[in-house]
Design an enzyme around this catalytic site. Structure first.
Site, PDB file in Angstrom:
ATOM      1  N   TYR A   1      27.819  33.808 -28.991  1.00 51.41           N
ATOM      2  CA  TYR A   1      27.787  32.364 -28.704  1.00 51.41           C
ATOM      3  C   TYR A   1      29.126  31.710 -29.016  1.00 51.41           C
ATOM      4  O   TYR A   1      29.740  31.055 -28.169  1.00 51.41           O
ATOM      5  CB  TYR A   1      26.661  31.689 -29.503  1.00 51.41           C
ATOM      6  CG  TYR A   1      26.817  30.180 -29.604  1.00 51.41           C
ATOM      7  CD1 TYR A   1      26.706  29.373 -28.471  1.00 51.41           C
ATOM      8  CD2 TYR A   1      27.103  29.558 -30.830  1.00 51.41           C
ATOM      9  CE1 TYR A   1      26.866  27.985 -28.552  1.00 51.41           C
ATOM     10  CE2 TYR A   1      27.267  28.180 -30.921  1.00 51.41           C
ATOM     11  CZ  TYR A   1      27.145  27.394 -29.786  1.00 51.41           C
ATOM     12  OH  TYR A   1      27.316  26.034 -29.866  1.00 51.41           O
TER      13      TYR A   1
ATOM     14  N   LYS B   1      32.058  29.936 -26.627  1.00 48.72           N
ATOM     15  CA  LYS B   1      32.508  28.540 -26.782  1.00 48.72           C
ATOM     16  C   LYS B   1      34.024  28.488 -27.028  1.00 48.72           C
ATOM     17  O   LYS B   1      34.719  27.609 -26.513  1.00 48.72           O
ATOM     18  CB  LYS B   1      31.759  27.854 -27.937  1.00 48.72           C
ATOM     19  CG  LYS B   1      30.282  27.618 -27.706  1.00 48.72           C
ATOM     20  CD  LYS B   1      29.978  26.633 -26.577  1.00 48.72           C
ATOM     21  CE  LYS B   1      30.368  25.211 -26.902  1.00 48.72           C
ATOM     22  NZ  LYS B   1      29.943  24.280 -25.812  1.00 48.72           N
TER      23      LYS B   1
ATOM     24  N   THR C   1      32.127  23.385 -30.849  1.00 49.78           N
ATOM     25  CA  THR C   1      31.444  23.607 -32.122  1.00 49.78           C
ATOM     26  C   THR C   1      32.415  24.130 -33.189  1.00 49.78           C
ATOM     27  O   THR C   1      33.399  24.803 -32.868  1.00 49.78           O
ATOM     28  CB  THR C   1      30.315  24.646 -31.913  1.00 49.78           C
ATOM     29  OG1 THR C   1      29.905  25.173 -33.166  1.00 49.78           O
ATOM     30  CG2 THR C   1      30.770  25.833 -31.066  1.00 49.78           C
ATOM     31  N   ASP C   2      32.089  23.857 -34.440  1.00 53.92           N
ATOM     32  CA  ASP C   2      32.909  24.401 -35.538  1.00 53.92           C
ATOM     33  C   ASP C   2      32.793  25.918 -35.635  1.00 53.92           C
ATOM     34  O   ASP C   2      33.600  26.568 -36.292  1.00 53.92           O
ATOM     35  CB  ASP C   2      32.525  23.747 -36.877  1.00 53.92           C
ATOM     36  CG  ASP C   2      31.083  23.979 -37.297  1.00 53.92           C
ATOM     37  OD1 ASP C   2      30.300  24.535 -36.490  1.00 53.92           O
ATOM     38  OD2 ASP C   2      30.720  23.600 -38.431  1.00 53.92           O
ATOM     39  N   GLU C   3      31.778  26.488 -34.957  1.00 55.28           N
ATOM     40  CA  GLU C   3      31.574  27.940 -35.071  1.00 55.28           C
ATOM     41  C   GLU C   3      32.726  28.732 -34.454  1.00 55.28           C
ATOM     42  O   GLU C   3      32.879  29.918 -34.736  1.00 55.28           O
ATOM     43  CB  GLU C   3      30.233  28.345 -34.450  1.00 55.28           C
ATOM     44  CG  GLU C   3      29.090  27.621 -35.136  1.00 55.28           C
ATOM     45  CD  GLU C   3      27.699  28.137 -34.800  1.00 55.28           C
ATOM     46  OE1 GLU C   3      27.561  29.318 -34.477  1.00 55.28           O
ATOM     47  OE2 GLU C   3      26.758  27.331 -34.896  1.00 55.28           O
TER      48      GLU C   3
END
Ligand code: NAD
Ligand code: TYD
Length: 337
Positions: free
Chosen positions: A151, A155, A126-128
């Site tokens: 989260y 990741k 994810t870009d997060e």
């Protein structure tokens, strides 16, 4: 035949991925391995369930013995790892399961993949992991990782472990990092389905903070087409950002949903902000566009209307989820298979 272990294939993105590819690639033998957490739903896979090149196995990616058995039995040579705890708000309430599944589960998969001489291991990220942006700039693949939520930290850890297995052991790993997805079959705890369903039910739409946090939205099928490209042609050891250049402040999306459904903006309720709420995400996907010849096809203004219509036309799907019947139903249906 390519024997591909798709983990987390009963969730939102994974089930859309399988339903899209099962007919398109008849030489892909898809083994869907999913724990069926609250977010996993075999009903999502109705279009695939009777296909010869598809099967489902209920299991947890942290379970080494079961995974070892599955890798041997199905002679797995490819892995696409979608399995994860995926909701930021839940990670704020309790981070442990995020570390267990997203970090230890991925590590477990990497270990078994290494022992099984897997030919490609695609880690769906994810870009997060890049953290939060100010008003300017975009995330590129070389942006430093600076995750802010439990989260995104889990990741980022999984990404780094995956890339370290390529660097250290030569496991053929590729990582994709995508922006926020929307589309059919998304669990109604995420912004877009939650707001659509609340609006349909005339319930309040809880907007965090000032509603001006920005996400970069991509239609789920565009993401899955990008994953297909990376799976087929992505270079080992590389990271590919995926995004559709579609930045929107949350409040604009909420208003658009209300307008489309003919509901009053009085349903909007500004609520206490999410702790540590990332302000803005924006992704630069030049690399995948130029190197792998992928471009997003869906415009937000069309695909969001299609998505709203999907939720209007599939009330049974989400009513069962929000009424809580769903969990018992699936336990009874599938646990003895
Ligand atoms: P989701 O929550 O809808 O689905 C996750 C799936 O993983 C579920 O079917 C669940 O049962 C399964 N799962 C969870 N723990 C498991 C375990 N221990 N073992 C086996 N299966 C397990 O998530 P999603 O939105 O479909 O996201 C899929 C992947 O894509 C995740 O890795 C997520 O981080 C990533 N991602 C999501 C988005 C997004 O906008 N949703 C954006 C970028 C990346
Ligand atoms: P979400 O769908 O949880 O995705 P993520 O946090 O992974 O980007 O949230 C998208 C945006 O919507 C985020 O800025 C938080 C906001 N949001 C609300 O304002 N209200 C809500 O009820 C939810 C679930 C999210």
């Amino acid at each position: 035949m390519k024997n591909i272990l798709v983990t987390g294939g009963a969730g939102f993105i994974g089930s859309n991925f399988i339903n899209y590819l099962v007919d398109k690639h008849k030489d892909w033998n898809i083994i869907n391995f999913d724990k069926l957490t609250y977010a996993g739903n075999l009903e999502n896979l109705k279009p695939s369930e009777n296909k010869e090149n598809y099967c489902f196995i209920k299991g947890d990616i942290t379970n080494s013995d079961l995974l070892e058995f599955v890798f041997n039995k199905y002679e797995i040579k490819y892995v696409i790892n979608f399995a994860a705890e995926s909701h930021v708000d839940r990670s704020i309430l309790g981070a442990e399961i995020f570390v267990r599944t997203n970090v230890l589960g991925t590590l477990n998969l990497l270990e078994i993949a290494k022992r099984s001489n897997v030919e490609k291991f695609l880690q769906i990220s994810t870009d997060e992991v890049y953290g939060s942006l100010g008003t300017e700039g975009k995330f590129s693949e070389t942006t430093s990782l600076a995750p802010n939520s439990p989260y995104s930290s889990s990741k980022a850890s999984a990404d780094m472990l995956a890339l370290s297995y390529e660097h250290t052991f030569g496991l053929p790993v590729v990582v994709t990092r995508c922006s926020n997805n929307y589309g059919p079959l998304q669990f109604p705890e995420k912004l877009i389905p939650l707001m659509i369903i609340n609006a349909i039910n005339n319930k309040k739409l809880p907007v965090y903070g000032d509603g001006m946090n920005v996400r970069d939205w991509i239609y789920v099928l565009d993401h899955n087409k990008a994953i297909e490209k990376v799976f087929e042609n992505g270079k080992i050891g590389e990271v590919y950002n995926i995004g559709a250049d579609q930045e929107m402040p949350n409040i604009e999306i909420v208003k658009l949903i209300l307008k489309k459904l003919g509901k009053s903006e009085n349903l909007i309720e500004y609520v206490k902000d999410r702790p540590g709420h990332d302000r803005r995400y924006a992704i630069d996907s030049t690399k995948i566009q130029t190197e792998l010849n992928w471009t997003p096809e869906q415009k937000f203004e069309d695909a969001i209307y299609y998505t709203i219509d999907w939720y209007l036309n599939n009330k049974q799907w989400w009513e069962r989820i929000i009424s809580g019947e769903y969990q018992n139903y699936y336990e009874t249906m599938y646990s003895n298979r």
